[in-house]
Design an enzyme around this catalytic site. Structure first.
Site, PDB file in Angstrom:
ATOM      1  N   GLU A 102     -46.073  96.101  52.230  1.00  0.00           N
ATOM      2  CA  GLU A 102     -46.893  97.308  52.240  1.00  0.00           C
ATOM      3  C   GLU A 102     -46.051  98.556  52.472  1.00  0.00           C
ATOM      4  O   GLU A 102     -45.018  98.512  53.137  1.00  0.00           O
ATOM      5  CB  GLU A 102     -47.928  97.231  53.374  1.00  0.00           C
ATOM      6  CG  GLU A 102     -48.882  96.076  53.271  1.00  0.00           C
ATOM      7  CD  GLU A 102     -49.780  95.978  54.502  1.00  0.00           C
ATOM      8  OE1 GLU A 102     -50.681  95.135  54.492  1.00  0.00           O
ATOM      9  OE2 GLU A 102     -49.570  96.752  55.471  1.00  0.00           O
ATOM     10  N   CYS A 115     -44.332 105.570  55.126  1.00  0.00           N
ATOM     11  CA  CYS A 115     -44.095 104.470  56.058  1.00  0.00           C
ATOM     12  C   CYS A 115     -43.757 103.244  55.229  1.00  0.00           C
ATOM     13  O   CYS A 115     -44.590 102.771  54.447  1.00  0.00           O
ATOM     14  CB  CYS A 115     -45.347 104.237  56.916  1.00  0.00           C
ATOM     15  SG  CYS A 115     -45.204 102.844  58.059  1.00  0.00           S
ATOM     16  N   CYS A 122     -43.440  89.386  59.745  1.00  0.00           N
ATOM     17  CA  CYS A 122     -42.690  89.768  60.941  1.00  0.00           C
ATOM     18  C   CYS A 122     -42.668  88.590  61.907  1.00  0.00           C
ATOM     19  O   CYS A 122     -43.648  87.860  62.043  1.00  0.00           O
ATOM     20  CB  CYS A 122     -43.341  90.977  61.619  1.00  0.00           C
ATOM     21  SG  CYS A 122     -42.401  91.626  63.016  1.00  0.00           S
ATOM     22  N   CYS A 126     -45.961  90.550  68.141  1.00  0.00           N
ATOM     23  CA  CYS A 126     -46.652  91.509  69.010  1.00  0.00           C
ATOM     24  C   CYS A 126     -48.158  91.304  68.913  1.00  0.00           C
ATOM     25  O   CYS A 126     -48.705  91.171  67.814  1.00  0.00           O
ATOM     26  CB  CYS A 126     -46.275  92.929  68.620  1.00  0.00           C
ATOM     27  SG  CYS A 126     -44.503  93.274  68.774  1.00  0.00           S
ATOM     28  N   CYS A 129     -50.584  93.724  66.650  1.00  0.00           N
ATOM     29  CA  CYS A 129     -50.165  94.073  65.294  1.00  0.00           C
ATOM     30  C   CYS A 129     -50.636  93.030  64.287  1.00  0.00           C
ATOM     31  O   CYS A 129     -50.494  91.824  64.504  1.00  0.00           O
ATOM     32  CB  CYS A 129     -48.639  94.194  65.246  1.00  0.00           C
ATOM     33  SG  CYS A 129     -47.993  94.603  63.613  1.00  0.00           S
ATOM     34  N   GLY A 173     -42.544  94.342  59.574  1.00  0.00           N
ATOM     35  CA  GLY A 173     -41.249  93.831  59.976  1.00  0.00           C
ATOM     36  C   GLY A 173     -40.578  94.646  61.062  1.00  0.00           C
ATOM     37  O   GLY A 173     -40.977  95.767  61.391  1.00  0.00           O
ATOM     38  N   GLU A 174     -39.542  94.065  61.636  1.00  0.00           N
ATOM     39  CA  GLU A 174     -38.700  94.711  62.646  1.00  0.00           C
ATOM     40  C   GLU A 174     -37.406  95.163  61.969  1.00  0.00           C
ATOM     41  O   GLU A 174     -36.549  94.339  61.625  1.00  0.00           O
ATOM     42  CB  GLU A 174     -38.395  93.731  63.779  1.00  0.00           C
ATOM     43  CG  GLU A 174     -37.255  94.117  64.705  1.00  0.00           C
ATOM     44  CD  GLU A 174     -37.388  95.496  65.322  1.00  0.00           C
ATOM     45  OE1 GLU A 174     -36.476  96.318  65.134  1.00  0.00           O
ATOM     46  OE2 GLU A 174     -38.416  95.749  65.997  1.00  0.00           O
ATOM     47  N   SER A 203     -37.963 102.518  63.471  1.00  0.00           N
ATOM     48  CA  SER A 203     -38.777 102.021  64.571  1.00  0.00           C
ATOM     49  C   SER A 203     -38.305 100.636  64.999  1.00  0.00           C
ATOM     50  O   SER A 203     -37.839  99.846  64.171  1.00  0.00           O
ATOM     51  CB  SER A 203     -40.248 101.956  64.144  1.00  0.00           C
ATOM     52  OG  SER A 203     -41.052 101.423  65.170  1.00  0.00           O
ATOM     53  N   SER A 226     -41.341 101.121  70.050  1.00  0.00           N
ATOM     54  CA  SER A 226     -42.685 100.631  70.356  1.00  0.00           C
ATOM     55  C   SER A 226     -42.690 100.176  71.802  1.00  0.00           C
ATOM     56  O   SER A 226     -42.329  99.042  72.112  1.00  0.00           O
ATOM     57  CB  SER A 226     -43.050  99.469  69.412  1.00  0.00           C
ATOM     58  OG  SER A 226     -43.188  99.928  68.087  1.00  0.00           O
ATOM     59  N   HIS A 228     -45.390 100.749  74.575  1.00  0.00           N
ATOM     60  CA  HIS A 228     -46.710 100.190  74.853  1.00  0.00           C
ATOM     61  C   HIS A 228     -46.963  99.780  76.299  1.00  0.00           C
ATOM     62  O   HIS A 228     -48.083  99.448  76.651  1.00  0.00           O
ATOM     63  CB  HIS A 228     -47.029  99.034  73.905  1.00  0.00           C
ATOM     64  CG  HIS A 228     -46.785  99.373  72.460  1.00  0.00           C
ATOM     65  ND1 HIS A 228     -47.391 100.445  71.853  1.00  0.00           N
ATOM     66  CD2 HIS A 228     -45.978  98.817  71.539  1.00  0.00           C
ATOM     67  CE1 HIS A 228     -46.973 100.528  70.588  1.00  0.00           C
ATOM     68  NE2 HIS A 228     -46.104  99.558  70.382  1.00  0.00           N
ATOM     69  N   CYS A 345     -50.730  98.652  59.978  1.00  0.00           N
ATOM     70  CA  CYS A 345     -49.632  97.835  59.475  1.00  0.00           C
ATOM     71  C   CYS A 345     -50.054  96.376  59.330  1.00  0.00           C
ATOM     72  O   CYS A 345     -50.511  95.748  60.280  1.00  0.00           O
ATOM     73  CB  CYS A 345     -48.443  97.956  60.419  1.00  0.00           C
ATOM     74  SG  CYS A 345     -47.025  96.988  59.900  1.00  0.00           S
TER      75      CYS A 345
END
Length: 358
Positions: A102, A115, A122, A126, A129, A173-174, A203, A226, A228, A345
């Protein structure tokens, strides 16, 4: 060299600009052509959005055919496009092996932010997500990452969105778990497509070695963490990677990044009702952000179907905002965008995978 595509041809979009010109100069010289042909192709790739060599009309037909035999341009195949009432546009791209990724275009006043994704799926897990729901499939190549920009730029031009001004690696993804592709893609976007380093943000949920590597680059790419939660125990519940690189170690890496100069850090803080919005967390977040000169984005949680959570109340969000401002921290409350098109996401890809499995 870039990874070859399914046909064995090299993806020129996956080469950093210096490599691309050197590779094409060798190609054209071997064919008895002048080296300037390489610069011609480079201009077509970076300054236009033509999908293939056939459209490069200032090249002889024989040279276009020879390029197509040896190379390809990693163009994206659009699977699904959704446009929100607020003009947020989400795209689901199908890759050569059938994987889906995406990207999102977010218009706001005088800017258009893209983005983009760095992985198919991923592995971070998390809890808030949607991307992690379908698991990790594979890393994207540098060409596939840059290809999202090129295809999104073409779509934006065709649909009167104007030029893309900012890029955030905040899609699926990371990014810092795929550094072998993300670092070249940053160079391609910056040096090839001419997107300023300060307009590109990477990110991460806290991959410490990746933060250290990014801080050593000469370009002033920005970093978004991130976060949180400012408390280790709670953050561990939300972000499993906290177990590997706990908050104190992460903070040390962020301080080194901040010390490099000109690379502002942003804390992304998703506000989840009765999970991480307790009033006593606000001053802890403020202290952490103040020490790192960080900007804070307070983000109302975007509900996902398989998680029984909701966004924090507006009163609780404003409380956090007030505490941060009183501490001298720059803060913004992010307005929800594109909820009517599953713009969070991973949601669009998750919906597609559900449909495929049914």
């Amino acid at each position: 060299m870039a990874n070859p595509g399914p046909s064995g041809r090299t993806d020129l979009l996956g080469l950093v600009p210096d490599e691309l010109l050197a590779e094409l100069e060798r190609h054209f010289t071997a064919r008895g052509q002048k080296a300037f042909r390489a610069r011609q192709v480079g201009r077509w790739i970076y300054e236009t959005d033509v999908p293939d060599f056939e459209a490069m009309t200032d090249l002889p037909a024989a040279e276009r055919a020879a390029l197509a035999e040896r190379y390809h341009i990693g163009d994206m195949v659009l699977d699904t496009a959704k446009v929100s009432t607020d003009r947020t546009a989400k795209h689901l791209w199908k890759l050569h092996d059938g994987e889906l990724v995406e990207s999102v275009l977010i218009p706001a006043e005088d800017r258009l932010t893209l983005c983009l994704s760095s992985q198919a799926g991923c592995a971070m897990g998390c809890t808030f997500c949607a991307t992690g729901w379908s698991g990790f499939r594979r890393h994207l190549t540098a060409g596939e990452i840059a290809g999202q920009y090129r295809a999104s730029r073409r779509w934006a031009a065709e649909n009167d969105y104007g030029p893309i001004t900012n890029i955030v690696y905040m899609g699926m993804g990371e990014p810092l778990a795929n550094r072998s592709a993300v670092h070249p893609s940053l160079t391609i976007l910056n040096q090839g497509f001419g997107v300023g380093a300060r307009r590109i943000t990477v990110s991460t949920v806290g991959v410490v070695p990746g933060i250290q590597e990014l801080s050593q680059r000469p370009e002033q790419f920005k970093l978004a963490l991130s976060l949180h939660s400012p408390v280790e125990e709670l953050r561990r519940e939300l972000i499993p990677l906290e177990k590997r690189w706990p908050l104190p170690e992460l903070i040390r890496a962020l301080k080194a990044f901040d010390a490099a100069g000109g690379r502002r850090i942003t804390f992304e803080y998703t506000m989840i009702r009765d999970v991480n919005d307790a009033p006593e967390l606000a001053p802890l977040l403020a202290d952490l952000a103040f020490d790192l000169h960080a900007f804070v984005n307070l983000i109302p949680f975007n509900p996902i179907p398989w998680q029984d959570w909701g966004p924090s109340t507006s009163d609780r969000i404003r409380h956090f905002e007030r505490v941060l401002r009183d501490r001298g921290v720059d803060v913004a409350v992010r307005e929800p965008r594109g909820r009517d098109i599953d713009a969070a996401c991973g949601q669009l890809r998750a919906d597609a995978l559900v449909q495929i499995s049914e």
